[in-house]
Scaffold this active site. Sequence first.
Site, PDB file in Angstrom:
ATOM      1  N   VAL A   1       6.304  -5.824   5.081  1.00  0.00           N
ATOM      2  CA  VAL A   1       7.832  -4.732   4.884  1.00  0.00           C
ATOM      3  C   VAL A   1       8.019  -4.046   3.179  1.00  0.00           C
ATOM      4  O   VAL A   1       7.069  -5.519   1.920  1.00  0.00           O
ATOM      5  CB  VAL A   1       8.130  -6.178   4.970  1.00  0.00           C
ATOM      6  CG1 VAL A   1       9.772  -6.016   4.758  1.00  0.00           C
ATOM      7  CG2 VAL A   1       8.530  -6.774   5.926  1.00  0.00           C
ATOM      8  N   GLU A   2       7.518  -3.015   3.506  1.00  0.00           N
ATOM      9  CA  GLU A   2       7.875  -2.698   1.674  1.00  0.00           C
ATOM     10  C   GLU A   2       9.087  -2.706   1.503  1.00  0.00           C
ATOM     11  O   GLU A   2      10.082  -2.449   1.679  1.00  0.00           O
ATOM     12  CB  GLU A   2       7.142  -1.199   2.162  1.00  0.00           C
ATOM     13  CG  GLU A   2       5.362  -1.647   2.995  1.00  0.00           C
ATOM     14  CD  GLU A   2       4.781   0.100   2.651  1.00  0.00           C
ATOM     15  OE1 GLU A   2       5.098   1.218   2.896  1.00  0.00           O
ATOM     16  OE2 GLU A   2       3.365   0.066   3.037  1.00  0.00           O
TER      17      GLU A   2
ATOM     18  N   GLU B   1       0.438 -10.372   5.945  1.00  0.00           N
ATOM     19  CA  GLU B   1       0.078 -11.911   5.947  1.00  0.00           C
ATOM     20  C   GLU B   1       0.864 -12.916   5.473  1.00  0.00           C
ATOM     21  O   GLU B   1       0.692 -14.101   5.464  1.00  0.00           O
ATOM     22  CB  GLU B   1      -1.441 -12.101   5.138  1.00  0.00           C
ATOM     23  CG  GLU B   1      -2.443 -11.651   5.366  1.00  0.00           C
ATOM     24  CD  GLU B   1      -3.041  -9.970   5.389  1.00  0.00           C
ATOM     25  OE1 GLU B   1      -1.358  -8.706   5.380  1.00  0.00           O
ATOM     26  OE2 GLU B   1      -3.702  -8.857   5.698  1.00  0.00           O
TER      27      GLU B   1
HETATM   28  N1  THU Z   1      -1.211  -4.636   3.375  1.00  0.00           N
HETATM   29  C1  THU Z   1      -0.849  -5.770   4.129  1.00  0.00           C
HETATM   30  O1  THU Z   1       0.040  -6.367   5.021  1.00  0.00           O
HETATM   31  N2  THU Z   1      -2.149  -6.877   4.809  1.00  0.00           N
HETATM   32  C2  THU Z   1      -3.242  -6.492   3.148  1.00  0.00           C
HETATM   33  O2  THU Z   1      -4.199  -7.258   3.647  1.00  0.00           O
HETATM   34  C3  THU Z   1      -3.712  -5.188   3.204  1.00  0.00           C
HETATM   35  C4  THU Z   1      -2.336  -4.900   3.156  1.00  0.00           C
HETATM   36  C5  THU Z   1       0.030  -3.832   3.708  1.00  0.00           C
HETATM   37  C6  THU Z   1       0.743  -3.184   1.965  1.00  0.00           C
HETATM   38  C7  THU Z   1       0.945  -1.747   2.421  1.00  0.00           C
HETATM   39  O3  THU Z   1       2.150  -2.200   2.656  1.00  0.00           O
HETATM   40  C8  THU Z   1      -0.145  -1.490   3.040  1.00  0.00           C
HETATM   41  O4  THU Z   1      -0.436  -2.609   3.997  1.00  0.00           O
HETATM   42  C9  THU Z   1      -0.096  -0.050   2.246  1.00  0.00           C
HETATM   43  O5  THU Z   1      -0.956  -0.911   1.687  1.00  0.00           O
END
Ligand code: THU
Length: 131
Positions: free
Chosen positions: A48-49, A60
């Site tokens: 969720v950005e 996670e």
């Molecule tokens: N991201 C994750 O959800 N889990 C990780 O362990 C690595 C990165 C997501 C964060 C971001 O929304 C996207 O991947 C690009 O970095």
Amino acid sequence: MNNVAINWTVLREAAVAAAANAYCPYSGLRVGAAALVDDGRIVVGCNVENATYGLGLCAECTMVGQLRLSGGGKLVAVACRSGDGELLMPCGRCRQVLYELGGPDCVVDTPRGVLAMAEVLPEAFGPEALP
Ligand code: THU
């Protein structure tokens, strides 16, 4: 100790399905995480950005929120996948988050096969380090 059977196909598919719910307008990378819990249930999460970039939540992290909200327990096995089904490794911060709730024996799906958290995050700083 627990005796729940790990079905990696189910976990990997659950991670890919969870990635469909991702909110990722900035990176465009859909990420899903799925874990088997020691009581047999499966919990999932998606990234969720955020417009601030740095405050985005990894899949996670939302997964461990679901772990706690749905009854707690200990993580036994974790799979992370992109929406396209590509295997993704948990980032460094997420390895620490997973270690907290899975401990050294929790296993993770990696490009080198299934590895214990003790190998994925060696010499970890964990709860046992605190007085
Ligand atoms: N991201 C994750 O959800 N889990 C990780 O362990 C690595 C990165 C997501 C964060 C971001 O929304 C996207 O991947 C690009 O970095």
